[in-house]
Write an enzyme that holds these catalytic residues in place. Sequence first.
Site, PDB file in Angstrom:
ATOM      1  N   GLN A  24       9.539   6.407  12.998  1.00  0.00           N
ATOM      2  CA  GLN A  24       9.983   7.984  13.902  1.00  0.00           C
ATOM      3  C   GLN A  24      10.454   7.077  14.822  1.00  0.00           C
ATOM      4  O   GLN A  24      12.055   7.960  15.066  1.00  0.00           O
ATOM      5  CB  GLN A  24       8.503   8.391  14.478  1.00  0.00           C
ATOM      6  N   HIS A  44       5.458   5.961  -0.574  1.00  0.00           N
ATOM      7  CA  HIS A  44       5.997   4.823  -1.579  1.00  0.00           C
ATOM      8  C   HIS A  44       4.944   3.937  -0.838  1.00  0.00           C
ATOM      9  O   HIS A  44       4.589   3.578  -0.062  1.00  0.00           O
ATOM     10  CB  HIS A  44       7.560   4.898  -0.707  1.00  0.00           C
ATOM     11  N   HIS A  91       0.726  -1.339  -0.275  1.00  0.00           N
ATOM     12  CA  HIS A  91      -0.092  -0.089   0.178  1.00  0.00           C
ATOM     13  C   HIS A  91       0.731   1.556   0.276  1.00  0.00           C
ATOM     14  O   HIS A  91       1.903   0.948   0.107  1.00  0.00           O
ATOM     15  CB  HIS A  91      -0.699  -0.019   0.913  1.00  0.00           C
TER      16      HIS A  91
END
Length: 265
Positions: free
Chosen positions: A164, A208, A120
Amino acid sequence: MSAAPLVGYSSSDSEDEAEPAVAGRTRPGSGGRCGGQSPLPRERFPVPDSVLNMFPDDRPEEDSAKHGGRVRTFPHERGNWATHVYVPYEAREEFPDLLDVLLPHAQTYVPRLVRMEAFHLSLSQSVVLRHHWILPFMQALKDRVASFERFLFTANRVKIYTNQEKTRTFVGLEVTSGHAQFLDLVSEVDRVMEEFDLTTFYQDPSFHISLAWCVGDACLQLEGRCVQELQEIMDEFEDSEMLLRVQANQVRCKSGNKFFSMPLK
Protein backbone atom coordinates in the site's frame (compact mmCIF):
# COMPACT_ATOMS: atom_id res chain seq x y z
CA MET A 1 -11.00 -24.56 25.22
CA SER A 2 -7.30 -24.04 25.19
CA ALA A 3 -5.55 -23.11 21.95
CA ALA A 4 -2.12 -24.06 23.23
CA PRO A 5 -1.70 -27.24 21.09
CA LEU A 6 -1.82 -25.06 17.96
CA VAL A 7 1.37 -23.16 18.72
CA GLY A 8 4.87 -23.76 17.45
CA TYR A 9 8.02 -21.69 17.70
CA SER A 10 10.41 -20.66 15.00
CA SER A 11 14.16 -20.29 15.40
CA SER A 12 13.78 -16.51 15.22
CA ASP A 13 13.35 -14.44 18.34
CA SER A 14 11.89 -11.46 16.51
CA GLU A 15 8.39 -10.44 17.47
CA ASP A 16 7.74 -8.24 14.44
CA GLU A 17 9.18 -9.70 11.24
CA ALA A 18 6.06 -8.78 9.31
CA GLU A 19 5.32 -5.18 8.37
CA PRO A 20 1.76 -4.35 9.45
CA ALA A 21 -0.04 -1.61 7.54
CA VAL A 22 -2.40 -0.75 10.38
CA ALA A 23 -1.97 -1.28 14.09
CA GLY A 24 -4.80 -2.81 16.03
CA ARG A 25 -6.43 -1.46 19.14
CA THR A 26 -4.15 -1.47 22.15
CA ARG A 27 -4.81 -1.10 25.83
CA PRO A 28 -2.56 0.86 28.18
CA GLY A 29 -0.33 -1.38 30.28
CA SER A 30 -0.22 -1.07 34.02
CA GLY A 31 3.14 -0.11 35.44
CA GLY A 32 4.07 -0.75 39.06
CA ARG A 33 7.07 -0.48 41.31
CA CYS A 34 8.52 -3.17 43.55
CA GLY A 35 7.73 -2.81 47.22
CA GLY A 36 10.34 -2.28 49.94
CA GLN A 37 12.35 0.62 51.18
CA SER A 38 14.57 2.73 48.97
CA PRO A 39 18.28 2.70 49.80
CA LEU A 40 19.62 5.67 51.72
CA PRO A 41 20.91 7.96 50.47
CA ARG A 42 18.63 7.89 47.38
CA GLU A 43 21.14 7.38 44.59
CA ARG A 44 20.87 6.05 41.05
CA PHE A 45 23.54 3.54 40.07
CA PRO A 46 24.47 2.95 36.42
CA VAL A 47 23.16 -0.27 34.87
CA PRO A 48 26.04 -2.44 33.60
CA ASP A 49 26.29 -2.96 29.85
CA SER A 50 26.15 -6.72 30.42
CA VAL A 51 22.62 -6.30 31.78
CA LEU A 52 21.51 -3.84 29.11
CA ASN A 53 22.59 -6.27 26.39
CA MET A 54 20.83 -9.31 27.84
CA PHE A 55 17.57 -8.69 25.96
CA PRO A 56 18.39 -6.99 22.64
CA ASP A 57 15.04 -7.86 21.04
CA ASP A 58 13.18 -5.75 23.60
CA ARG A 59 14.59 -2.59 22.09
CA PRO A 60 13.30 -1.13 18.81
CA GLU A 61 15.31 -1.91 15.69
CA GLU A 62 14.82 0.71 13.00
CA ASP A 63 17.91 0.16 10.80
CA SER A 64 16.39 -0.77 7.43
CA ALA A 65 19.81 -1.85 6.14
CA LYS A 66 19.53 -4.89 8.41
CA HIS A 67 16.25 -5.93 6.75
CA GLY A 68 17.19 -5.74 3.08
CA GLY A 69 16.15 -2.09 2.91
CA ARG A 70 12.59 -2.76 4.02
CA VAL A 71 10.98 0.14 5.87
CA ARG A 72 8.78 -0.44 8.90
CA THR A 73 5.34 1.10 8.38
CA PHE A 74 4.83 1.80 12.10
CA PRO A 75 7.22 2.13 15.05
CA HIS A 76 8.10 -0.92 17.12
CA GLU A 77 6.33 -1.06 20.46
CA ARG A 78 7.07 -3.66 23.10
CA GLY A 79 4.12 -6.01 23.59
CA ASN A 80 2.80 -5.56 20.04
CA TRP A 81 2.99 -8.69 17.89
CA ALA A 82 2.84 -8.44 14.11
CA THR A 83 0.26 -10.99 12.94
CA HIS A 84 -0.55 -12.44 9.51
CA VAL A 85 -2.98 -15.19 8.36
CA TYR A 86 -2.18 -17.17 5.20
CA VAL A 87 -2.30 -20.46 3.32
CA PRO A 88 1.20 -21.91 2.88
CA TYR A 89 2.37 -23.04 -0.55
CA GLU A 90 4.41 -26.20 -0.19
CA ALA A 91 6.66 -25.95 -3.24
CA ARG A 92 7.32 -29.15 -5.13
CA GLU A 93 10.82 -30.27 -5.99
CA GLU A 94 10.63 -28.78 -9.50
CA PHE A 95 9.47 -25.36 -8.29
CA PRO A 96 12.99 -23.99 -7.64
CA ASP A 97 13.87 -25.00 -11.22
CA LEU A 98 11.06 -22.77 -12.48
CA LEU A 99 12.29 -19.88 -10.31
CA ASP A 100 15.82 -20.42 -11.62
CA VAL A 101 14.48 -19.55 -15.06
CA LEU A 102 11.99 -16.81 -14.16
CA LEU A 103 14.00 -14.75 -11.68
CA PRO A 104 17.16 -14.18 -13.77
CA HIS A 105 14.98 -12.98 -16.63
CA ALA A 106 13.08 -10.57 -14.35
CA GLN A 107 16.43 -9.33 -13.00
CA THR A 108 17.42 -8.18 -16.47
CA TYR A 109 14.72 -5.53 -15.98
CA VAL A 110 15.16 -4.95 -12.22
CA PRO A 111 18.52 -6.33 -10.98
CA ARG A 112 17.71 -5.74 -7.30
CA LEU A 113 14.93 -8.37 -7.22
CA VAL A 114 15.41 -10.96 -4.46
CA ARG A 115 13.87 -14.43 -4.36
CA MET A 116 11.35 -15.11 -1.59
CA GLU A 117 12.52 -17.55 1.07
CA ALA A 118 9.05 -19.07 1.62
CA PHE A 119 5.79 -19.01 -0.31
CA HIS A 120 2.20 -18.41 0.76
CA LEU A 121 -1.16 -16.86 -0.16
CA SER A 122 -2.32 -14.15 2.21
CA LEU A 123 -5.76 -14.28 3.85
CA SER A 124 -5.27 -11.11 5.90
CA GLN A 125 -3.35 -7.91 6.01
CA SER A 126 -0.59 -7.72 8.59
CA VAL A 127 -2.09 -6.45 11.82
CA VAL A 128 -0.93 -5.99 15.40
CA LEU A 129 -2.04 -8.04 18.41
CA ARG A 130 -1.26 -7.38 22.02
CA HIS A 131 0.47 -10.39 23.55
CA HIS A 132 -2.48 -11.38 25.76
CA TRP A 133 -4.80 -11.43 22.74
CA ILE A 134 -2.83 -14.03 20.78
CA LEU A 135 -4.32 -17.26 22.13
CA PRO A 136 -7.96 -16.01 22.14
CA PHE A 137 -7.42 -14.75 18.58
CA MET A 138 -6.02 -18.12 17.45
CA GLN A 139 -8.84 -20.05 19.08
CA ALA A 140 -11.44 -17.85 17.37
CA LEU A 141 -9.64 -18.36 14.05
CA LYS A 142 -9.48 -22.13 14.57
CA ASP A 143 -13.23 -22.25 15.28
CA ARG A 144 -13.99 -20.25 12.13
CA VAL A 145 -12.01 -22.42 9.70
CA ALA A 146 -12.69 -25.80 11.33
CA SER A 147 -15.55 -26.65 8.93
CA PHE A 148 -13.67 -25.81 5.71
CA GLU A 149 -12.68 -28.63 3.41
CA ARG A 150 -9.39 -28.88 1.55
CA PHE A 151 -9.46 -27.64 -2.03
CA LEU A 152 -7.32 -27.48 -5.15
CA PHE A 153 -6.22 -24.17 -6.62
CA THR A 154 -4.07 -23.03 -9.53
CA ALA A 155 -1.75 -20.02 -9.49
CA ASN A 156 -0.23 -19.57 -12.95
CA ARG A 157 -0.73 -15.96 -14.06
CA VAL A 158 2.30 -13.67 -13.69
CA LYS A 159 1.37 -10.37 -12.07
CA ILE A 160 3.18 -7.43 -10.43
CA TYR A 161 2.14 -6.12 -7.03
CA THR A 162 3.14 -3.34 -4.63
CA ASN A 163 2.33 -2.85 -0.99
CA GLN A 164 0.00 0.00 0.00
CA GLU A 165 2.86 2.39 0.73
CA LYS A 166 4.58 1.63 -2.62
CA THR A 167 7.78 0.85 -0.71
CA ARG A 168 8.07 -2.74 -1.97
CA THR A 169 7.30 -4.45 -5.29
CA PHE A 170 6.57 -8.14 -5.82
CA VAL A 171 6.57 -10.52 -8.77
CA GLY A 172 3.73 -12.97 -8.13
CA LEU A 173 1.62 -15.78 -9.56
CA GLU A 174 -2.10 -14.95 -9.39
CA VAL A 175 -4.72 -17.59 -8.57
CA THR A 176 -6.78 -18.50 -11.63
CA SER A 177 -8.86 -21.31 -10.09
CA GLY A 178 -9.92 -21.69 -6.47
CA HIS A 179 -10.64 -17.97 -6.09
CA ALA A 180 -14.14 -18.58 -4.64
CA GLN A 181 -12.79 -20.87 -1.92
CA PHE A 182 -10.18 -18.29 -0.93
CA LEU A 183 -12.90 -15.64 -0.71
CA ASP A 184 -14.89 -17.89 1.64
CA LEU A 185 -11.84 -18.33 3.86
CA VAL A 186 -11.19 -14.59 3.91
CA SER A 187 -14.79 -13.98 4.92
CA GLU A 188 -14.27 -16.07 8.06
CA VAL A 189 -10.88 -14.52 8.81
CA ASP A 190 -12.44 -11.06 8.46
CA ARG A 191 -15.06 -11.95 11.08
CA VAL A 192 -12.30 -12.77 13.54
CA MET A 193 -10.55 -9.51 12.69
CA GLU A 194 -13.76 -7.60 13.38
CA GLU A 195 -14.15 -9.35 16.74
CA PHE A 196 -10.75 -7.99 17.76
CA ASP A 197 -11.27 -4.58 16.12
CA LEU A 198 -8.52 -5.22 13.54
CA THR A 199 -8.26 -4.29 9.87
CA THR A 200 -10.03 -6.69 7.48
CA PHE A 201 -8.70 -7.85 4.11
CA TYR A 202 -8.92 -5.95 0.82
CA GLN A 203 -12.33 -5.53 -0.81
CA ASP A 204 -11.36 -7.10 -4.16
CA PRO A 205 -8.34 -9.28 -3.34
CA SER A 206 -5.99 -10.78 -5.91
CA PHE A 207 -4.81 -14.01 -4.28
CA HIS A 208 -1.26 -14.79 -5.32
CA ILE A 209 2.07 -16.39 -4.48
CA SER A 210 4.91 -13.87 -4.31
CA LEU A 211 8.06 -15.18 -5.99
CA ALA A 212 10.47 -12.26 -5.61
CA TRP A 213 10.55 -8.73 -4.21
CA CYS A 214 12.53 -5.52 -4.25
CA VAL A 215 12.55 -2.22 -2.39
CA GLY A 216 10.67 0.65 -4.02
CA ASP A 217 8.05 0.88 -6.77
CA ALA A 218 9.33 -1.03 -9.81
CA CYS A 219 6.00 -1.45 -11.60
CA LEU A 220 7.01 0.56 -14.66
CA GLN A 221 10.05 -1.62 -15.27
CA LEU A 222 8.28 -4.95 -14.67
CA GLU A 223 4.82 -4.53 -16.18
CA GLY A 224 4.16 -4.85 -19.88
CA ARG A 225 6.94 -6.53 -21.83
CA CYS A 226 8.63 -8.14 -18.82
CA VAL A 227 5.41 -9.72 -17.54
CA GLN A 228 4.57 -10.99 -21.02
CA GLU A 229 7.98 -12.63 -21.37
CA LEU A 230 7.78 -14.17 -17.89
CA GLN A 231 4.34 -15.58 -18.71
CA GLU A 232 5.67 -17.14 -21.91
CA ILE A 233 8.59 -18.70 -20.03
CA MET A 234 6.26 -20.16 -17.43
CA ASP A 235 3.74 -21.49 -19.97
CA GLU A 236 6.54 -23.27 -21.82
CA PHE A 237 8.10 -24.74 -18.68
CA GLU A 238 7.77 -28.52 -18.57
CA ASP A 239 4.93 -29.72 -16.30
CA SER A 240 4.11 -26.16 -15.22
CA GLU A 241 0.38 -26.93 -15.25
CA MET A 242 0.81 -29.78 -12.76
CA LEU A 243 3.44 -27.89 -10.78
CA LEU A 244 1.20 -24.88 -10.14
CA ARG A 245 -1.97 -26.81 -9.29
CA VAL A 246 -1.78 -27.57 -5.58
CA GLN A 247 -3.98 -28.35 -2.59
CA ALA A 248 -4.81 -25.93 0.20
CA ASN A 249 -4.87 -28.18 3.26
CA GLN A 250 -4.28 -25.79 6.15
CA VAL A 251 -4.45 -22.20 7.34
CA ARG A 252 -1.50 -20.78 9.23
CA CYS A 253 -1.01 -17.70 11.34
CA LYS A 254 2.28 -16.09 12.31
CA SER A 255 2.25 -13.80 15.32
CA GLY A 256 5.67 -12.48 16.26
CA ASN A 257 7.88 -15.56 16.53
CA LYS A 258 4.97 -17.96 17.03
CA PHE A 259 3.39 -20.08 14.31
CA PHE A 260 -0.10 -21.61 14.54
CA SER A 261 -1.46 -24.23 12.15
CA MET A 262 -5.14 -25.02 11.55
CA PRO A 263 -5.76 -28.06 9.27
CA LEU A 264 -8.67 -28.02 6.85
CA LYS A 265 -10.99 -31.04 6.72
